[in-house]
Each structure stands twice: as structure tokens, then as C-alpha cells.
Design a protein around this motif. Sequence first.
Motif, PDB file in Angstrom:
ATOM      1  N   ARG A 100      -7.689   4.291  25.888  1.00 25.51           N
ATOM      2  CA  ARG A 100      -8.178   2.955  26.202  1.00 25.51           C
ATOM      3  C   ARG A 100      -7.228   2.209  27.147  1.00 25.51           C
ATOM      4  O   ARG A 100      -6.728   1.144  26.837  1.00 25.51           O
ATOM      5  CB  ARG A 100      -8.389   2.125  24.933  1.00 25.51           C
ATOM      6  N   ILE A 101      -6.960   2.825  28.286  1.00 20.72           N
ATOM      7  CA  ILE A 101      -6.114   2.170  29.273  1.00 20.72           C
ATOM      8  C   ILE A 101      -6.940   1.128  30.001  1.00 20.72           C
ATOM      9  O   ILE A 101      -8.067   1.399  30.418  1.00 20.72           O
ATOM     10  CB  ILE A 101      -5.604   3.201  30.297  1.00 20.72           C
ATOM     11  N   ASN A 102      -6.361  -0.046  30.158  1.00 18.66           N
ATOM     12  CA  ASN A 102      -7.068  -1.097  30.891  1.00 18.66           C
ATOM     13  C   ASN A 102      -7.151  -0.718  32.361  1.00 18.66           C
ATOM     14  O   ASN A 102      -6.131  -0.506  33.008  1.00 18.66           O
ATOM     15  CB  ASN A 102      -6.328  -2.419  30.752  1.00 18.66           C
ATOM     16  N   ILE A 103      -8.362  -0.643  32.859  1.00 16.40           N
ATOM     17  CA  ILE A 103      -8.532  -0.247  34.251  1.00 16.40           C
ATOM     18  C   ILE A 103      -9.421  -1.265  34.963  1.00 16.40           C
ATOM     19  O   ILE A 103     -10.347  -1.822  34.375  1.00 16.40           O
ATOM     20  CB  ILE A 103      -9.117   1.187  34.340  1.00 16.40           C
ATOM     21  N   ALA A 104      -9.086  -1.545  36.213  1.00 18.03           N
ATOM     22  CA  ALA A 104      -9.890  -2.450  37.028  1.00 18.03           C
ATOM     23  C   ALA A 104     -10.432  -1.658  38.205  1.00 18.03           C
ATOM     24  O   ALA A 104      -9.706  -0.877  38.809  1.00 18.03           O
ATOM     25  CB  ALA A 104      -9.027  -3.606  37.527  1.00 18.03           C
ATOM     26  N   ILE A 105     -11.703  -1.822  38.492  1.00 20.17           N
ATOM     27  CA  ILE A 105     -12.298  -1.065  39.588  1.00 20.17           C
ATOM     28  C   ILE A 105     -12.871  -2.020  40.625  1.00 20.17           C
ATOM     29  O   ILE A 105     -13.695  -2.885  40.304  1.00 20.17           O
ATOM     30  CB  ILE A 105     -13.400  -0.113  39.078  1.00 20.17           C
ATOM     31  N   VAL A 140     -12.877  -7.771  42.968  1.00 18.91           N
ATOM     32  CA  VAL A 140     -11.750  -7.619  42.056  1.00 18.91           C
ATOM     33  C   VAL A 140     -10.456  -7.453  42.852  1.00 18.91           C
ATOM     34  O   VAL A 140     -10.386  -6.646  43.776  1.00 18.91           O
ATOM     35  CB  VAL A 140     -11.959  -6.390  41.158  1.00 18.91           C
ATOM     36  N   ASN A 141      -9.441  -8.241  42.494  1.00 18.25           N
ATOM     37  CA  ASN A 141      -8.164  -8.142  43.181  1.00 18.25           C
ATOM     38  C   ASN A 141      -7.249  -7.221  42.375  1.00 18.25           C
ATOM     39  O   ASN A 141      -6.544  -7.655  41.467  1.00 18.25           O
ATOM     40  CB  ASN A 141      -7.563  -9.553  43.300  1.00 18.25           C
ATOM     41  N   VAL A 188      -8.736   1.159  40.485  1.00 15.50           N
ATOM     42  CA  VAL A 188      -9.398   2.104  41.371  1.00 15.50           C
ATOM     43  C   VAL A 188     -10.058   1.300  42.471  1.00 15.50           C
ATOM     44  O   VAL A 188     -10.697   0.276  42.207  1.00 15.50           O
ATOM     45  CB  VAL A 188     -10.465   2.921  40.609  1.00 15.50           C
ATOM     46  N   ILE A 189      -9.870   1.728  43.716  1.00 15.41           N
ATOM     47  CA  ILE A 189     -10.539   1.056  44.828  1.00 15.41           C
ATOM     48  C   ILE A 189     -11.489   2.047  45.480  1.00 15.41           C
ATOM     49  O   ILE A 189     -11.074   3.084  45.995  1.00 15.41           O
ATOM     50  CB  ILE A 189      -9.523   0.514  45.847  1.00 15.41           C
ATOM     51  N   ILE A 190     -12.766   1.715  45.416  1.00 20.16           N
ATOM     52  CA  ILE A 190     -13.783   2.590  46.029  1.00 20.16           C
ATOM     53  C   ILE A 190     -14.084   2.022  47.408  1.00 20.16           C
ATOM     54  O   ILE A 190     -14.489   0.862  47.518  1.00 20.16           O
ATOM     55  CB  ILE A 190     -15.060   2.621  45.168  1.00 20.16           C
ATOM     56  N   PRO A 191     -13.892   2.794  48.456  1.00 15.03           N
ATOM     57  CA  PRO A 191     -14.055   2.272  49.818  1.00 15.03           C
ATOM     58  C   PRO A 191     -15.526   2.049  50.159  1.00 15.03           C
ATOM     59  O   PRO A 191     -16.413   2.618  49.523  1.00 15.03           O
ATOM     60  CB  PRO A 191     -13.434   3.364  50.674  1.00 15.03           C
TER      61      PRO A 191
END
Lengths: 442, 387
Positions: free
Chosen positions: B50-55, B86-87, B101-104
Motif C-alpha cells: 500500500r505505497i502511496n502513489i500519485a499518477i 497532479v503535481n 508516475v507521469i504518463i506522457p
Amino acid sequence: MEFDTGISRVVKLIFLSGMAQIAEDAGRNMRTFCDRILGSRFWALFRKEVSQILHNRQLLIQILIPPTLLLLLFGSALNPTFKDLRVGITDYSHSRASREFLELLSQTSAFDIAQYYANEQDMTADLAKGNLTVGITIPSEFDRDLARQRPTQVQALFDAVDANTASIASGYLSQLVGDYNSRRLASNQRHQGTGITATNGISSTTNNSSNPSNPSNPISGANATLQRNQVQLVATILYNPGLEGSWFIVTGTTGILLTTIGLQAAASLVVREKEAGTIEQLLMTPASNTEVILAKIAPLLVLLTFDAAIALMVGKIAFSLPIRGNLLVFFSISVLYFLVGISIGIMIACYVKSEQQAQLISFFISPPIILLSGGSSPISSMPTYMQWLSYCDPLRYYIEVCRGVILKGVGFAELWSQVLILLVFAIVLLALSIRRFRNQLT
Amino acid sequence: MAIRSKRIIAQIIKELTQLGRDRLTLLMALGLPLVLLLVFGFSTSLAVNRINIAIQDLDSTRISREYIATFERTNKFKLVAQGSTVNVPRLLDTGQAAAGVIIPPEFARDLRRPEREAQVQVLVDGTDANTANLVRAYARATTNAFTENLRSPGSSTTNLIAENSRPSSATPVTLQTRLWYNPGLETLQYIGPGALAITVTLFPALLAGLATAKEREQNTITQIYASSMTGAEYLLGKAAAFWLVGMAEVLFTNVESWGFFGLWFAGDPIPLIIGSALYIACVVLWGIFMGANAATQSAVIQFVSLTAFLLSMQFSGYIYPISNIPIYIRWISALVPASYYILLTRDAYVRGVGWIGVWSSILALAALSSLFFFLAWRKLRKMQVEI
């Protein structure tokens, strides 16, 4: 976002104007200001406390030795990156392909091939004894299957008594096998003339080199050529690109040490007055309780700040800790946090009769504070209710500040919520401890 | 050196009576290990879930959403923010996310085109190196799962890029993983026995040390010197009394760990029982040695907390394996009895191999307890001569 920057601007403004005000005042009324301070009751009490601390050799040792010694010991002994996990191998295939496959393991520092076995039984026996962490069996048809492009199975046994090590090892291994597979698929396709062009190969190599592998990173996976319909993941490790395990431990241990030292020193200073019976004399002086307590706290704050500076220096010299943020920010939040630790110590001292009892009680208060803070193991891996409990732990916020300022290089703008919570903790605990101190004689 | 058992028994009774009178200490000695065991057992874990992830999704297509859903489906990640605004760096700075994660924008288009591959950027918070390593590995694995999913013919996402789908080539090597002894990778199975060993370390040593230092502080030790009691008798009597207290603690904590952690013997419990007896003897004798060396009771508390507690916790392989400790200080582990006792508790509760796996640890514990007995005995004799 705008709200945040707004707040931070206001905080900064208040802070700056406050500083300017103080500087101006100090400049204008330097002389009267100094006279007032030096002639005050607070100053007299402060000097008494300082000389008392300086005469107390045990306390001085207790305050000054742990940050250097323990930090060095823990920083080098506790290492969360897994290296040289012992691997045993039973290779029934004895082929070039299997040896090539096993080469994978030597690419990383995470695994260390301990021994080759002639049969699986010997290997599992060693695994049972705990001599191995991983046992890998390669079937006899390994190279034949690969040559015919049929899927083949490799078996990996893990000693999962140590669940952490086992899950990390199995993660590493499956990553390595994944890399091997994609390389293999790519070369197959090249042989068949489908898909991958030369330019593609080059582009992915450059991508790989832009994400440099480094020695302390056990899995510097070199997945060479990529294929179509594939998502390429460019992983960037922020703040700690060399993945130095000691940085996490050293910043956490600094917070832990400053808490326990402050707590125990404050408790023992107050309880000593009680044991010697001088506390009644102190309370009979015209100084108010608040003045008495603040004078007790002030020299400790100086000593603890000194401690924090020692800790930073040890971290910098021995573990090349990057100090990225503003030191002024770090020390001002640190002083705020020391107030929390000291207040807890004073409260303990108010409830006990002897120094021995005070230390015994601090034994039971410190471990939960330390363990819930995330200083030695990540909070995200605790069970949910423990994570909730950790929100009540002031050390949690201080360690976040330590890591934020030292490793991430952030300031008040990012840390304002932690600072606010610490401020609330400090005010509430300090008020409680002063109240308790006043009431203890009645 | 004659040892008279009658005197030893008298000494044991005296110590236990003294301890029984001090209700608070007795309560601490027997009750607090139970509390500490729970705190230790439940709060130490390195397993990362359960790692906090921002996408940040700059693409916002069906494929990119499918990619995000793959992250959501694993139990390794917890999505704290998603969307095109999201920054990610800021969330990492404030510590609200451990990975981003940054999706281009061209993600889906690139994925469809034969001559390109889609690129996704992952930012990982490296402050905790261990977690960072795992997060990166999980992100890779999740991405691999996503691409496999794209390629496998039956999947719902295949038709998203159907115009380019090729016959999937089989994965050359599949890894068949088996986790022995602890197939569910229950951290409690690992931490629980370790926590058991650590909690029974502190209090027997502390009590024995305090009792010894108290005799010195209050000078009742001169009465012992004046009597015809020998140093060995005195030591044996004192040690036996606190050994009994320690064994009671072992019993209570074991029952508790059965209740709370669900630990039950995996094999023959006899090595653990013998090992516990030796281990408690080690700890008590060490406490008496510390007590004889310290001038005051509070000094004993400091000594014991540093040696018996901190060293046992950090150098016994309780949290991080001993093999992680650099060679030049690893010898400390060899002198810490807890590192052998932890092997015993883990074997008894998880592995269950029995004697063949643990006889060396039992021998080491026996050797260390004799060493500590000798040290304490010599110190006590020297004190007698000094006075």
C-alpha cells in the motif's frame, strides 16, 4: 496549491517581520535589553541550571556520547539494502544456456552464489538448515526448450522464515528473470527479422544510460533491447539516487536519540531537585513556576541543539549525508520539537519519587514513541491501526521534518503542516507540564 | 570452592521475598514485557504494501486509464491522486506520496505505433532506500503485467491496439517461486519470534542488575562479605532467583504470542525450552555483572538499556539480517546472546527443523552463559577483596 503558497508566504512574512522586529528592538535597546535579561530572575535561575548541568558528569556524558557513538554504530550496522543473499544452485542442464542464465545472478550485488549442488535434496537440506536464502533448480531440458522456443520452468525456493528478505529476494529474482526474458524475446525477434530495428535498439540503450546504474543499487537491471507494444519505464530515484541505506537510518536515529536524551535529561534534572529536597526551596523563591521551568528547559535546549549539530556533523562526515535544506529551518523546528520531549520528561518527573523510577518509566514511554515514529522501519509497512496510532506520535512529524530538510531540501512551505502539529504538541505538553509541576506539592 | 545448596535456596527465597514486597517493580517485570511484545510485534515490519502513489495522466485515453487501473489492481499501491493536473514532484516533496508516475501525452499513440515504444516516467522517493528499491521493482512488474495483458490475445485491452497486435511469442523462462516455511510471507511469523526474544531480554537483566547495585548502594553487601557465604554461592542464589522470574516471563510472553500472533510450535519444542533456560541465565548473569560494575542504580539502568537492549535489538538480526552488518563490526553479533536465541525461537515457531538446525546455537548460549558467570563471579570476588 495556491492556498499552500499563500500560507507559506504569510508564514514567511510573519517570520521575517518578526526577525526584523527583534533585530530592530535589539539594536535600539541593546543596553537596556541586556541589563534587563542579566538582572532578571530568569537569568539567575538559568545560570544555576547551567552550572548544575556542568557539574553533573553522568548527565553530560549521557547527553554528549550517544549522538556520536550510537549514530556511528547504527548508521553503519543497520543496513536495509539487501546484499549477498546466499544462493544455492542445482543445475541439471549443464549447458551454455543455463550458465548464461545464471550469469544474471552475478550482475547484481543482491545475490551471491554460495554453492552448486549435484542434486536438489542436498540443496533443500542446506536451505532447511538456514545456510541458504534461495535455492534455484534448473531442469535438464532447459537449453533444449529454449532452443525450440518452448517455455521452460526454473524453480526457485526461498527460505521465508525471514519474510522481509524472502519477499525482497523473490522480487529481485523475478525482475532479473523478466529482464532476461525481454532480452531473449528481443533477440529472437531480431533473428526472425520481425520488428525491432537498429534505431530502436540504440534509442533504448541511450535511455538506459540516462538512468545510470550505480554500485549500491543491488538491481541495476539492464534490460537491453525493448520491443514494440512495450511500455518503457524510466525510473528516477529522487533525493537519494545512490540509494544509501544509511541516510534513512541516520536521519531516523537522530530524531530518536534527541527524543530519548531530552526526555531522560529533563526527567532526571527535575527529579534530582525532588530527591535532594531543593524543589521546595525553588518553589518558595519569588520566581514563578513558569520561570523555574523555563530556566530548567533553556540550558537543555542549548545542549540539545548542540547535540543536533553533532549528529549532523557525524552524519555528514561518516555517512556523507547531504544537507540540502536550510539549517536555520532545521534548527528552529528542532528547538520546537525539543520542547515536546522535555515536557514529557518533566511530566514523568512530576509523577515519580526517585530517579530510578523516572528512568524505568521512560523505558516504557520511549519504545512506543520510537517504534511508531517510522524512524527505523517505514510507517507504510505497519498494520493500518498502527499507522493511525503513529499520527499521535510527535516524533513521527519531527522525523518527517529531518528527512524533509536534510534529504529532500524542502522548507516551511512544504512542512507547514508538520510544524503546526509540533507547535500544538509543544504548547499543550508544556502547559500541562507546568501545571503538573505547580500541583505536585499540594 | 564448596557450594552448599541450602544457602543458595535461602538466598533465592530472600531475593524473591524482596521482589514480592516491591509490588510496582514486580508488576513492571511481569506486565510490561507483555505490552512491549505487542508493540514490537506489530510495529516492526519492512514488507512494503500500500505505497502511496500519485499518477499524473497527461494522456487521458482508455489505454492510459487501463494502465492506471493496473496499478490500482495490485495491492502494492494506493492511489492518492490521479488526473492531468497532479503535481507529482510537490506531492513527493511534502511526503504525501512515496512514488509518482507521469504518463506522457503521446502514451496511447506511441503504444500503437510499431516503430516506437511508449515511455512512462516514475519518480521514487529515495529517502528510504529499501522501500525505494521495492517500489521501483513493483512499478516494473506492474508495467510488465500491463504489457503482457496487452499482448495476450484474450484480454479485453488487446482490441485497444488491435490494429498492431502480433501473435504473442511465449515467455521463454517462467519462474516458479516457492516460499518455504512461511508461504503467506506473514511478517508476524518472522517478527513475532524475534520480538519474543527481545522482550524477555530487558527485564531479567534490569532486575538482576538493580538488585545487585542496590546491595552496594545500601551497603548490605558487607553483611554478605561478613557471612561465610562464598562468592559462587551468592552469585548462584541471586541468579537463580531472577532466572525464575525470567522463566515466568518467558512462559507468559509465549502464551501471549500464541494468543495474539498465532504462533505455535512448528516442531520439537525441547530445544527452545533448553535454549530459553540458557538464554535467561545469560541475561541474568550479564545483569548481575553490570550491577556489580555500576556505582548507582540509575547507572545500571543506563548500562543495561544500552548493552542488553539496544545491542540485542540492533545486532541480533531482529529487524535487518546480520549479513547486512558490515564485516568489521559483525563480531559484536557473535557476542550478543540474542542473535542465537532468535535463531532458536524462529526455528521453534516457523521452521521446525529441530536439533540438527539449532544445536550450535544452544552450544553458543551455553558458552556465553559460562563466560558471563565467570565474569560476574570474578567481579564479585574482586569487590570482596577491595573491601
